[in-house]
Structures are given as C-alpha cells and as structure tokens.
Design a protein around this motif. Structure first.
Motif, PDB file in Angstrom:
ATOM      1  N   LYS A  29       3.649  -4.894  -9.216  1.00 26.92           N
ATOM      2  CA  LYS A  29       2.766  -4.842  -8.044  1.00 26.92           C
ATOM      3  C   LYS A  29       2.719  -3.497  -7.316  1.00 26.92           C
ATOM      4  O   LYS A  29       1.830  -3.280  -6.491  1.00 26.92           O
ATOM      5  CB  LYS A  29       3.208  -5.907  -7.029  1.00 26.92           C
ATOM      6  N   CYS A  30       3.656  -2.596  -7.589  1.00 19.20           N
ATOM      7  CA  CYS A  30       3.797  -1.392  -6.766  1.00 19.20           C
ATOM      8  C   CYS A  30       3.476  -0.118  -7.544  1.00 19.20           C
ATOM      9  O   CYS A  30       3.640  -0.055  -8.764  1.00 19.20           O
ATOM     10  CB  CYS A  30       5.219  -1.290  -6.209  1.00 19.20           C
ATOM     11  N   ASP A  31       3.030   0.895  -6.802  1.00 18.23           N
ATOM     12  CA  ASP A  31       2.891   2.246  -7.348  1.00 18.23           C
ATOM     13  C   ASP A  31       4.236   2.943  -7.173  1.00 18.23           C
ATOM     14  O   ASP A  31       4.706   3.127  -6.035  1.00 18.23           O
ATOM     15  CB  ASP A  31       1.813   3.020  -6.592  1.00 18.23           C
ATOM     16  N   TYR A  32       4.854   3.352  -8.286  1.00 18.39           N
ATOM     17  CA  TYR A  32       6.191   3.945  -8.173  1.00 18.39           C
ATOM     18  C   TYR A  32       6.437   4.979  -9.268  1.00 18.39           C
ATOM     19  O   TYR A  32       5.819   4.952 -10.339  1.00 18.39           O
ATOM     20  CB  TYR A  32       7.266   2.861  -8.246  1.00 18.39           C
TER      21      TYR A  32
ATOM     22  N   LYS B 264       0.816  -1.219   0.000  1.00 14.82           N
ATOM     23  CA  LYS B 264       0.000   0.000   0.000  1.00 14.82           C
ATOM     24  C   LYS B 264       0.848   1.267   0.000  1.00 14.82           C
ATOM     25  O   LYS B 264       0.321   2.374  -0.070  1.00 14.82           O
ATOM     26  CB  LYS B 264      -0.946  -0.008   1.213  1.00 14.82           C
ATOM     27  N   SER B 265       2.155   1.100   0.079  1.00 12.97           N
ATOM     28  CA  SER B 265       3.061   2.254   0.077  1.00 12.97           C
ATOM     29  C   SER B 265       3.275   2.753  -1.351  1.00 12.97           C
ATOM     30  O   SER B 265       3.018   2.044  -2.336  1.00 12.97           O
ATOM     31  CB  SER B 265       4.410   1.877   0.687  1.00 12.97           C
ATOM     32  N   LYS B 266       3.754   3.989  -1.448  1.00 12.99           N
ATOM     33  CA  LYS B 266       4.180   4.562  -2.718  1.00 12.99           C
ATOM     34  C   LYS B 266       5.708   4.545  -2.748  1.00 12.99           C
ATOM     35  O   LYS B 266       6.355   4.761  -1.724  1.00 12.99           O
ATOM     36  CB  LYS B 266       3.681   6.003  -2.861  1.00 12.99           C
ATOM     37  N   PHE B 267       6.278   4.311  -3.931  1.00 18.07           N
ATOM     38  CA  PHE B 267       7.726   4.174  -4.049  1.00 18.07           C
ATOM     39  C   PHE B 267       8.314   5.269  -4.941  1.00 18.07           C
ATOM     40  O   PHE B 267       7.803   5.534  -6.032  1.00 18.07           O
ATOM     41  CB  PHE B 267       8.090   2.805  -4.645  1.00 18.07           C
ATOM     42  N   ILE B 268       9.381   5.897  -4.448  1.00 23.25           N
ATOM     43  CA  ILE B 268      10.215   6.775  -5.262  1.00 23.25           C
ATOM     44  C   ILE B 268      11.506   6.014  -5.522  1.00 23.25           C
ATOM     45  O   ILE B 268      12.247   5.698  -4.583  1.00 23.25           O
ATOM     46  CB  ILE B 268      10.517   8.109  -4.549  1.00 23.25           C
TER      47      ILE B 268
END
Length: 283
Positions: free
Chosen positions: A78-81, A56-60
């Motif tokens: 799978k991730c929001d980045y 559920k985290s956002k990735f930079i």
C-alpha cells in the motif's frame, strides 16, 4: 513534490551512535533543511492504524529487523517506499561473507518481495550494490556511493588532516569479533609494525585518537558495506591498509585523501538527499 516523509529504523542516533545511525541522522537533518517534513518512527512502534493514516506519505525504510510481518506486508502493498540499506537484511545471516563469492543459497534469502516492491534499494557502495544484486537480481538496486557526515565532523576531519602524525599504525580496538581486532594485532606484530589500539571513546575523541598516526590497518571478518572509519582516516590524511572486504575501496574516490576526499563527501551531502527525493517522488 511530496515532502511528507516517514523515516523508519530500529534505532536512532539518540540510542546508538553507530555508522548507520549517524548517516541516517544526517540525511534526516538535510531533508528537513530542504523543507521536507520527516517523522522518525521506530520499527517496532508502527501500527496498521498509523500506516492507514499516512497512506499519502513517502517512506524511507532503514534497518527494519523489528518491523512486524503484517506491517511489512502492508507497506509493501500500500505504501510508496524505498529501502536505505546498511547491511544485508535479505539474508538470514545478514552477512554474505559466509557464502562463496558472496552468493547465498536460495533458502537463505528472506524479505524477497519487500525488496522487490521498493521504489529503490539504496546501497552504500558499488561493492555493496553488486552483492545485493547478485543475490536478489532486481533492477531497483542502486549505489549511493558514500555516506553522510555533518559539516562539523567534516571540519573536524580537516583539522585532523593538518595535524602532525606519528609513523605508527592505528588499530580499531573493537569488542565486536567481526571487526577482527585480534587478527589485525597479529598481523602488525608479524610485520613488526608499531601500533596503537583505539577503543571505546566518544565519537570525536575516537577520531582524534585514531588519527594520531600516519596509518590505519583494518581487516574485517565480514563484508563492510562502506566502512566509515576507513573513510574518516583517509579524510584525515592517513594511509589505509585493508582488504577487499570494505565497500569504500570499490569507489573511485577512495584513492583521494585529506581535503580532496572531504570535498568529495561534501558533494555527497547534496547528491545523496537529491537521489532519495528523486526516487521517492518518481511516479
């Protein structure tokens, strides 16, 4: 708004005081000051278990040379980045300067899907974004048009802008051959310019020394995505003699110097983090 952010980089400013690391550190501090929870993770320390626990985290994603392939694949799927790009990690060379018109052959393109599936690829300047888009062709490539400096650094550069300067040229004495110190020295000698070499010093001492003169001369061997030192010299009121290989020169604000340019970089302290959050939270 999701304010739980994982910031991924190969190294952080406590290990290497480079331009990218200083910029990243300031972005992290600003995001935290705005109420975001930012977890710093070195690329080589990330595990699949960690990623599965933070879906559920956002990735930079900043520099990611040490990010294992299976980790990149999982993030991509799978991730929001977003990718906060500092150079050209979509190229085997990490340097487009070796190719005609900065365009690499297809067999030199890597990490293609990792860039394609990012919510955005944030580049440092118009020139940087143009080169990335030329090679990748994606619509998610955006220029942030500048870098981030701490308030203390900007205030220090205001002081450097006010001090008296000698009618000489400053040259960045770098051990890195891509900074082209030897050829820059040859240029100044050919032009009969009086110059001073400024080398390995702590950051604040380096700024203090390089701004002793009215002029900064820099002809890098490779494409500079922005070139913080050139911008710092402009903020300190200096003239900058350079080539078309620095990204800062592609920005309209590079015609400014002194307090006017410092004020512009103060605006970037609001603009860049706002853009980052807008991208991360855009569904």
């Amino acid at each position: 708004m999701n304010s739980d952010i994982i910031f991924v980089a190969d190294v952080f400013v406590d290990q290497i005081i480079g331009g990218g690391e200083l910029n990243n550190d300031e972005l992290i501090k600003i995001l935290r000051s705005q109420g975001c929870t930012v977890t710093e993770k070195k690329s080589y320390e990330i595990t699949l278990g960690f990623l599965k626990s933070r879906l559920k985290s956002k990735f930079i994603i900043s520099n990611f040379i040490f990010l294992p392939l299976e980790i990149k694949d999982f993030i991509e799927q799978k991730c929001d980045y977003l990718i906060y790009e500092h150079d050209h990690k979509y190229l085997t060379t990490r340097d487009p300067s070796v190719f005609e018109n900065y365009q690499a052959p297809k067999n030199n393109i890597i990490n293609l899907n990792f860039y394609k599936n990012a919510k955005a690829v944030l580049c440092q300047s118009k020139l940087h974004a143009e080169v990335v888009k030329k090679n990748l062709g994606f619509n998610n490539i955006v220029s942030v048009g500048g870098n981030l400096w701490s308030l203390d650094s900007l205030n220090f550069l205001r002081e450097m802008n006010k001090k008296a300067k000698k009618d000489r040229y400053s040259i960045w004495k770098s051990e890195n051959p891509i900074k082209n110190t030897s050829k820059t020295i040859m240029f100044c000698k050919h032009k009969n310019y009086d110059f001073d070499l400024v080398g390995n010093l702590p950051y604040r001492d380096f700024l203090n020394k390089i701004t002793d003169n009215k002029n900064f001369v820099f002809f890098p061997e490779t494409l500079e995505t922005l070139c913080r030192v050139a911008v710092e010299c402009r903020m300190a009121g200096m003239s900058v003699l350079t080539s078309d290989k620095i990204g800062a020169a592609s920005e309209d604000w590079f015609s400014l110097k002194g307090d006017d340019l410092i004020d512009k970089m103060l605006e970037k302290r609001e603009e860049i983090p706002s853009l980052v959050l807008e991208v991360l939270n855009n569904e």
